[in-house]
Design a protein around this motif. Structure first.
Motif, mmCIF file in Angstrom:
data_model
loop_
_atom_site.group_PDB
_atom_site.id
_atom_site.type_symbol
_atom_site.label_atom_id
_atom_site.label_comp_id
_atom_site.label_asym_id
_atom_site.label_seq_id
_atom_site.Cartn_x
_atom_site.Cartn_y
_atom_site.Cartn_z
ATOM 1 N N ASN A 1 19.047 17.336 -18.249
ATOM 2 C CA ASN A 1 20.328 17.910 -17.783
ATOM 3 C C ASN A 1 20.193 18.464 -16.374
ATOM 4 N N ASP A 2 19.648 17.641 -15.460
ATOM 5 C CA ASP A 2 19.361 18.166 -14.129
ATOM 6 C C ASP A 2 20.634 18.621 -13.410
ATOM 7 N N SER A 3 20.465 19.653 -12.587
ATOM 8 C CA SER A 3 21.585 20.345 -11.934
ATOM 9 C C SER A 3 21.973 19.733 -10.597
ATOM 10 N N GLY A 4 21.184 18.773 -10.105
ATOM 11 C CA GLY A 4 21.422 18.230 -8.776
ATOM 12 C C GLY A 4 20.576 18.904 -7.718
ATOM 13 N N GLU A 5 19.929 20.004 -8.092
ATOM 14 C CA GLU A 5 18.993 20.667 -7.179
ATOM 15 C C GLU A 5 17.660 19.928 -7.207
ATOM 16 N N CYS A 6 16.860 20.166 -6.187
ATOM 17 C CA CYS A 6 15.551 19.514 -6.106
ATOM 18 C C CYS A 6 14.526 20.481 -5.545
ATOM 19 N N LEU A 7 13.330 20.470 -6.114
ATOM 20 C CA LEU A 7 12.200 21.213 -5.579
ATOM 21 C C LEU A 7 11.100 20.241 -5.174
ATOM 22 N N PHE A 8 10.714 20.274 -3.897
ATOM 23 C CA PHE A 8 9.495 19.606 -3.472
ATOM 24 C C PHE A 8 8.360 20.598 -3.700
ATOM 25 N N VAL A 9 7.350 20.189 -4.444
ATOM 26 C CA VAL A 9 6.316 21.101 -4.927
ATOM 27 C C VAL A 9 4.982 20.732 -4.296
ATOM 28 N N LEU A 10 4.371 21.691 -3.560
ATOM 29 C CA LEU A 10 3.120 21.444 -2.841
ATOM 30 C C LEU A 10 2.039 22.395 -3.337
ATOM 31 N N HIS A 11 1.015 21.834 -3.966
ATOM 32 C CA HIS A 11 -0.042 22.590 -4.631
ATOM 33 C C HIS A 11 -0.995 23.253 -3.640
ATOM 34 N N GLY A 12 -1.880 24.091 -4.171
ATOM 35 C CA GLY A 12 -2.933 24.702 -3.376
ATOM 36 C C GLY A 12 -4.129 23.770 -3.225
ATOM 37 N N SER A 13 -5.205 24.246 -2.594
ATOM 38 C CA SER A 13 -6.359 23.400 -2.297
ATOM 39 C C SER A 13 -7.273 23.244 -3.508
ATOM 40 N N GLY A 14 -7.896 22.073 -3.585
ATOM 41 C CA GLY A 14 -8.885 21.818 -4.621
ATOM 42 C C GLY A 14 -8.322 21.433 -5.976
ATOM 43 N N VAL A 15 -7.008 21.194 -6.052
ATOM 44 C CA VAL A 15 -6.377 20.808 -7.318
ATOM 45 C C VAL A 15 -5.492 19.583 -7.067
ATOM 46 N N ASP A 16 -4.478 19.371 -7.934
ATOM 47 C CA ASP A 16 -3.583 18.245 -7.713
ATOM 48 C C ASP A 16 -2.144 18.649 -7.989
ATOM 49 N N GLU A 17 -1.259 17.641 -8.004
ATOM 50 C CA GLU A 17 0.186 17.886 -8.067
ATOM 51 C C GLU A 17 0.658 18.468 -9.392
ATOM 52 N N THR A 18 -0.176 18.425 -10.425
ATOM 53 C CA THR A 18 0.268 18.928 -11.731
ATOM 54 C C THR A 18 0.180 20.451 -11.848
ATOM 55 N N THR A 19 -0.618 21.093 -10.993
ATOM 56 C CA THR A 19 -0.946 22.508 -11.203
ATOM 57 C C THR A 19 0.209 23.465 -10.921
ATOM 58 N N LEU A 20 1.082 23.107 -10.001
ATOM 59 C CA LEU A 20 2.177 24.002 -9.629
ATOM 60 C C LEU A 20 3.477 23.661 -10.357
ATOM 61 N N ALA A 21 3.503 22.508 -11.043
ATOM 62 C CA ALA A 21 4.728 22.078 -11.721
ATOM 63 C C ALA A 21 5.219 23.068 -12.776
ATOM 64 N N PRO A 22 4.339 23.666 -13.603
ATOM 65 C CA PRO A 22 4.833 24.630 -14.591
ATOM 66 C C PRO A 22 5.527 25.837 -13.945
ATOM 67 N N LEU A 23 4.987 26.332 -12.833
ATOM 68 C CA LEU A 23 5.635 27.437 -12.129
ATOM 69 C C LEU A 23 6.989 26.997 -11.580
ATOM 70 N N ALA A 24 7.043 25.800 -11.004
ATOM 71 C CA ALA A 24 8.304 25.273 -10.471
ATOM 72 C C ALA A 24 9.350 25.161 -11.570
ATOM 73 N N ARG A 25 8.922 24.754 -12.758
ATOM 74 C CA ARG A 25 9.856 24.622 -13.874
ATOM 75 C C ARG A 25 10.346 25.993 -14.338
ATOM 76 N N GLN A 26 9.475 27.015 -14.273
ATOM 77 C CA GLN A 26 9.903 28.383 -14.572
ATOM 78 C C GLN A 26 10.981 28.841 -13.585
#
Length: 230
Positions: free
Chosen positions: A26-51
């Motif tokens: 049920n996406d709202s039309g908004e978008c977040l480009f999510v950029l992780h910290g060093s030494g990890v990958d794109e999955t690590t910040l996704a849970p925070l973005a979803r919060q």
């Protein structure tokens, strides 16, 4: 439902940066480009973005510079000193990536927020300074200025949230300089501090969620003063 989840787990390699496109049903039309910290990958910040934005489309990108078992966004010399040519090359590549990702997936950059943490937040700030007009709204967690010679970019019309950690001995002392740098160029800056070190958590999510909704509390915590060891 399983098909929806599987689509969200696909790592795309069709653009300059690898990324995952995560679309809620049920996406709202908004978008977040999510950029992780060093030494990890794109999955690590996704849970925070979803919060922060449960109904937003997430474009979770992966930095291209290898670091140990993960990735970062540009080369570093020391923990607080960075390779300038690498910053500019990777920032230019990410500007192309964001534009192409928006076109390919029907995303509205004017309604997009760039959420970055640590090294990822630093790339977002350089994106604002070196490629003005692309980022209209950014949430920067544990960020610092990284350009040795920041251009006098006009950032009027942009909105930035900066959240520093009270016990972040490395990046915390530099957060006020970043807030000053962006506000002097015309950006609307909301600078906060949370009772944390360099790590992020629920307090960051709560502040960012309120800020994104435009209903952040009037009382604002000051950023730490420069001078701590870092």
């Amino acid at each position: 439902m399983s098909e929806h989840v599987n689509k969200n787990s696909v790592l795309h390699d069709d653009l300059p940066f690898s990324y995952r496109l995560m679309k809620p049903a049920n996406d709202s039309g908004e978008c977040l480009f999510v950029l992780h910290g060093s030494g990890v990958d794109e999955t690590t910040l996704a849970p925070l973005a979803r919060q922060i934005a449960p109904r937003a489309v997430l474009v979770a990108a992966r930095g291209r510079i290898r670091q140990e078992d993960g990735f970062r966004w540009f080369e570093r010399i020391t923990p607080t000193s960075f390779e300038q040519s690498s910053i500019r090359a990777e920032t230019a590549a990410f500007a192309r990536f964001a534009t192409e990702a928006a076109q390919r997936h029907g995303l509205d950059l004017s309604r997009s927020t760039f959420l970055g943490y640590s090294n990822g937040a630093n790339l977002v700030s350089t994106l604002m300074l070196l490629h003005p007009g692309l980022v209209r709204q950014a949430a920067l967690l544990r960020a610092m200025p990284v350009l040795d010679d920041a251009p006098a970019t006009d950032l009027a019309g942009t909105r930035v949230l900066i959240i520093a950690g009270a016990a972040d001995q490395t990046y915390g002392p530099f957060a006020p300089a970043l807030a000053t740098l962006l506000s002097e160029r015309g950006s609307e800056v909301d600078a906060r501090i949370v009772a944390s070190g360099h790590e992020f958590g629920d307090a960051d999510a709560a502040i960012a969620r309120q800020w994104l909704a435009g209903s952040a509390p009037a009382a604002r915590s000051a950023l730490p003063s420069p001078g701590a060891e870092g």
